[in-house]
Design an enzyme around this catalytic site. Sequence first.
Site, PDB file in Angstrom:
ATOM      1  N   SER A   1       0.698  -1.267   0.236  1.00 35.37           N
ATOM      2  CA  SER A   1      -0.141  -0.034  -0.056  1.00 35.37           C
ATOM      3  C   SER A   1       0.979   1.508   0.201  1.00 35.37           C
ATOM      4  O   SER A   1       1.968   1.275   0.548  1.00 35.37           O
ATOM      5  CB  SER A   1      -0.880  -0.230   1.327  1.00 35.37           C
ATOM      6  OG  SER A   1      -0.197   0.153   2.468  1.00 35.37           O
TER       7      SER A   1
ATOM      8  N   GLN B   1       1.602   4.362   1.828  1.00 38.04           N
ATOM      9  CA  GLN B   1       1.589   4.799   3.105  1.00 38.04           C
ATOM     10  C   GLN B   1       2.468   5.616   3.599  1.00 38.04           C
ATOM     11  O   GLN B   1       3.486   6.210   2.834  1.00 38.04           O
ATOM     12  CB  GLN B   1       1.689   3.431   3.942  1.00 38.04           C
ATOM     13  CG  GLN B   1       3.183   2.715   3.663  1.00 38.04           C
ATOM     14  CD  GLN B   1       3.233   1.228   4.282  1.00 38.04           C
ATOM     15  OE1 GLN B   1       3.859   1.159   5.164  1.00 38.04           O
ATOM     16  NE2 GLN B   1       2.557   0.188   3.577  1.00 38.04           N
TER      17      GLN B   1
ATOM     18  N   HIS C   1       4.359   6.871   7.823  1.00 37.77           N
ATOM     19  CA  HIS C   1       4.415   6.444   9.363  1.00 37.77           C
ATOM     20  C   HIS C   1       4.203   7.799  10.250  1.00 37.77           C
ATOM     21  O   HIS C   1       5.082   8.510   9.887  1.00 37.77           O
ATOM     22  CB  HIS C   1       5.423   5.718   9.567  1.00 37.77           C
ATOM     23  CG  HIS C   1       5.843   4.189   8.530  1.00 37.77           C
ATOM     24  ND1 HIS C   1       4.706   3.290   8.881  1.00 37.77           N
ATOM     25  CD2 HIS C   1       6.635   3.967   7.965  1.00 37.77           C
ATOM     26  CE1 HIS C   1       5.022   2.637   7.730  1.00 37.77           C
ATOM     27  NE2 HIS C   1       6.277   2.837   7.187  1.00 37.77           N
TER      28      HIS C   1
ATOM     29  N   LYS D   1       7.932   5.609  13.536  1.00 38.83           N
ATOM     30  CA  LYS D   1       8.597   4.254  12.839  1.00 38.83           C
ATOM     31  C   LYS D   1       9.315   4.821  11.678  1.00 38.83           C
ATOM     32  O   LYS D   1       9.142   4.505  10.414  1.00 38.83           O
ATOM     33  CB  LYS D   1       7.248   3.347  12.235  1.00 38.83           C
ATOM     34  CG  LYS D   1       7.737   2.339  11.709  1.00 38.83           C
ATOM     35  CD  LYS D   1       6.503   1.576  11.004  1.00 38.83           C
ATOM     36  CE  LYS D   1       7.135   0.246  10.605  1.00 38.83           C
ATOM     37  NZ  LYS D   1       6.013  -0.379   9.663  1.00 38.83           N
TER      38      LYS D   1
ATOM     39  N   GLU E   1      12.444   4.321   9.168  1.00 38.98           N
ATOM     40  CA  GLU E   1      12.785   3.105   8.674  1.00 38.98           C
ATOM     41  C   GLU E   1      13.943   3.070   7.607  1.00 38.98           C
ATOM     42  O   GLU E   1      14.000   4.156   6.986  1.00 38.98           O
ATOM     43  CB  GLU E   1      11.776   1.984   8.194  1.00 38.98           C
ATOM     44  CG  GLU E   1      10.869   2.987   7.267  1.00 38.98           C
ATOM     45  CD  GLU E   1       9.427   2.099   6.875  1.00 38.98           C
ATOM     46  OE1 GLU E   1       8.982   1.252   7.789  1.00 38.98           O
ATOM     47  OE2 GLU E   1       9.005   2.264   5.834  1.00 38.98           O
TER      48      GLU E   1
ATOM     49  N   HIS F   1       5.283   6.438   0.936  1.00 41.46           N
ATOM     50  CA  HIS F   1       6.037   5.547   0.170  1.00 41.46           C
ATOM     51  C   HIS F   1       5.238   4.250  -0.201  1.00 41.46           C
ATOM     52  O   HIS F   1       4.441   3.942   0.417  1.00 41.46           O
ATOM     53  CB  HIS F   1       7.465   5.132   0.731  1.00 41.46           C
ATOM     54  CG  HIS F   1       6.904   4.661   2.355  1.00 41.46           C
ATOM     55  ND1 HIS F   1       6.914   5.323   3.220  1.00 41.46           N
ATOM     56  CD2 HIS F   1       7.235   3.446   2.773  1.00 41.46           C
ATOM     57  CE1 HIS F   1       6.683   4.734   4.287  1.00 41.46           C
ATOM     58  NE2 HIS F   1       6.780   3.212   4.040  1.00 41.46           N
TER      59      HIS F   1
ATOM     60  N   LYS G   1      -7.134  -2.556   3.270  1.00 41.01           N
ATOM     61  CA  LYS G   1      -7.179  -2.431   4.768  1.00 41.01           C
ATOM     62  C   LYS G   1      -7.415  -1.230   4.965  1.00 41.01           C
ATOM     63  O   LYS G   1      -7.943  -0.237   4.139  1.00 41.01           O
ATOM     64  CB  LYS G   1      -5.636  -2.473   5.146  1.00 41.01           C
ATOM     65  CG  LYS G   1      -4.994  -4.021   5.293  1.00 41.01           C
ATOM     66  CD  LYS G   1      -3.402  -4.100   5.882  1.00 41.01           C
ATOM     67  CE  LYS G   1      -3.135  -5.534   5.792  1.00 41.01           C
ATOM     68  NZ  LYS G   1      -1.825  -5.457   6.494  1.00 41.01           N
TER      69      LYS G   1
END
Length: 464
Positions: free
Chosen positions: A101, A103, A105, A128, A130, A265, A290
Amino acid sequence: MSSTTTCGSVEVYELRGAVKAYDWGTRGAASIVALLSRPTASTSSNSAHCAAAEEVEEARRPYAELWVGSHPSGRATACAGPFDVPMPFLLKVLSVAKPLSIQAHPDKVLAAKLHTLNPRAYPDDNHKPEMAIALTEFFLLCGFRPVQQLLDMTRMFPEFASGISESGMSALNNATTSNDTSKSSEAIRIAFMTVAHAAPQVISNLVTHLNERLHSVPQRNILEELVYSLTVDHPGDVGVLCSLFLNHLTLQPGQAVFIGPNIPHAYLSGECIECMACSDNVVRAGLTNKFVDIDVLCNMFDYIPKTEWVLSASSSSNNEVVYQPPPSFPEFRVTTIRVPPGNTHTTQIVNHTVILIYNKEPGILGTIALEYESDTTATGSPVHSIRTCVTPSIQNKWSVSSGSAMYFSVEDESNNLPHTTIPPVLRITNDNNNNSGHTLECVLVQPNNSSPTTLTATLPHSKL
């Protein structure tokens, strides 16, 4: 001054990562996650029996992610004894066959707010940040394109232009005459929000038309092929149009990106090592079944356009490459280590150190030994105790194979002076002694900006 101090200690855990079977994962033995999740040579016969039964389903099961960490959504398990140590980071290995997806954070402030309001969708209160390090050629979308590139996209994909409102197109066109980053960001924000908040039927019709038009193109270019595949896998999804706002990146093996809070991203395909702060908070924009939280996402995004995303890594030796996030993110830094056949590599460790062997070749590849540069202080006292919460070892030395993971908890239990400090080290040996043997490949994760933890001792101490 008193010198009645106690020494530090190291606890060692051999771990098995948690496997995530998301539908976008590569199926069966073609996935590196399937290989790494098989039991190592030192796991119990019962574990090996369970793994053998699992292989019956392997061919049709998606092996998407391997988690090595302590997050409740996918906690690693110890091969001998319990493992309940809170870790500041979460290490993953991903094998991506289909796009994830779109998304982002949240930062810490927003994460805490979202977790309070909707703990089911946002399972913790942490940020988050990453990092993804490519193991194969790795494709992803990351960050907003510059305004001029977005206008190019509207000409290449007329359906994209139709999804952006008149005010959005006007804002983009006006921003091309200015070098003001804030004006460009605001124009991108206006344009993106008009697409994200468009009527679902309008978006569905545009995506359907886009699918039909690209289907008739005899030789699609790389971007057209990507967009066409998204229309097939996600018919009518607003994420198809949202994807055109983002940079399309290709990482070669060993290249990495760091993705901070609020950056849009989506991973598209390939295999990578991923490391992040210990969180599972995801705010989604599209290309998913989702929960999609468009309002939160539109308000949290960093709309600053940026094209340079590949992280500059540093080599501390011929065998090590260090990938370090900005200092404002202290949870982790990642080091990849390659040990040629017949060689030994030594590296110092700190509290909260994880090492994972990620070779695709099965079988025993080498050994890991936990040692100190010296076994005693200047007065001859022992400097450390080592508790091995793993299967039996010989002199704190363990055989390792593909998928072996170990966690080291290092404690300094002395606050008194004077003292002698002696750092613990790992000696990683590749036991293949011929040129045709495989290079031992491992990833080491430690807290960022941490100097090697040192242990202090004048009296023996044991946690056994």
